[in-house]
Design an enzyme around this catalytic site. Sequence first.
Site, short mmCIF file in Angstrom:
data_model
loop_
_atom_site.label_atom_id
_atom_site.label_comp_id
_atom_site.label_asym_id
_atom_site.label_seq_id
_atom_site.Cartn_x
_atom_site.Cartn_y
_atom_site.Cartn_z
N HIS A 12 29.91 56.12 5.46
CA HIS A 12 30.13 55.61 4.10
C HIS A 12 29.10 56.68 2.96
CE1 HIS A 12 31.11 51.26 5.35
NE2 HIS A 12 32.24 52.42 5.69
N GLY A 62 23.27 44.50 13.01
CA GLY A 62 23.06 44.24 11.50
C GLY A 62 24.43 44.30 10.92
N THR A 63 25.63 44.08 11.15
CA THR A 63 26.73 44.24 10.69
C THR A 63 27.79 42.98 10.94
OG1 THR A 63 28.84 45.54 10.48
CG2 THR A 63 27.78 45.43 12.46
N GLN A 118 27.00 52.55 8.87
CA GLN A 118 27.82 52.14 7.58
C GLN A 118 26.91 52.33 6.36
OE1 GLN A 118 30.43 48.50 8.25
NE2 GLN A 118 29.16 48.35 9.77
N ASN A 119 25.48 52.39 6.62
CA ASN A 119 24.41 52.54 5.41
C ASN A 119 24.48 53.63 4.96
OD1 ASN A 119 23.68 49.83 6.29
ND2 ASN A 119 22.21 50.62 7.76
N VAL A 120 23.91 53.63 3.77
CA VAL A 120 24.04 54.76 2.72
C VAL A 120 22.42 55.37 2.62
CG1 VAL A 120 26.11 54.33 1.49
CG2 VAL A 120 23.96 53.65 0.73
N TYR A 141 23.45 53.77 -8.91
CA TYR A 141 23.03 54.53 -8.07
C TYR A 141 21.87 55.06 -8.12
CZ TYR A 141 27.52 53.61 -5.75
OH TYR A 141 28.75 52.70 -5.17
#
Length: 227
Positions: free
Chosen positions: A104, A169-170, A86-88, A53
């Site tokens: 997320h 984009g998913t 859903q992106n971090v 990360y």
Amino acid sequence: MKKIVILTGAGMSAESGIQTFRDADGLLEGHNIMEVASPIGWENNKNLVLDFYNKRRAQLLEVKPNKGHKALVLLEKKFETTIVTQNVDNLHECAGSKNVLHLHGELLKVRSSINENLVYDWKKDLKIGDVCAENHQLRPHIVWFGEAVPMLDKAIEITSKADILIIIGTSMQVYPAASLINFIKPNTPIYFIDPKPSMEESQYSNLTIIAEKASIGVVKVVNELIG
């Protein structure tokens, strides 16, 4: 004022240089999913997880929002707009979007490994020995596999009130995020923007597919909606 809900996935940020989180073979940038994105992986090798990360955080700090991110901001002038991502990454916020819900988690935040309510902004490397106010080790503020999705109920509530749903984009294969489409009101218009769409217009009578990458498809839809 009409309500627009936008569900975004990895394809939204790919053109900004953010690598998609999960490869086709189930690996995360060369790592087994359970090694770097699960509570078990964290317990087994904290250094590996932190390094993973830390590298992604450093990458995020080097990139910028793309045309797709910027186009979505224009919708706020005419509609009550909420982005459920859903992106971090924080590229929606960097582009200027004001109402973003992260399903997320967020890469630029960390939290206590014991008390999930202790959350801190974080841009540098996270290391063993970095602790919260209660002296517990800090961990990435990411929802790992096997963990509950704290913001899901709020996302469902928001989606159920949408007058228009835009999906960008998913793959619509990652649950529970993919299930949000099931909570919209009947006959709600749906736009699905993806260069390789996993849905067909025959699945929903009100579905419009734009088989384009985000920087092109989002601009088309935004221009259509704002007139």
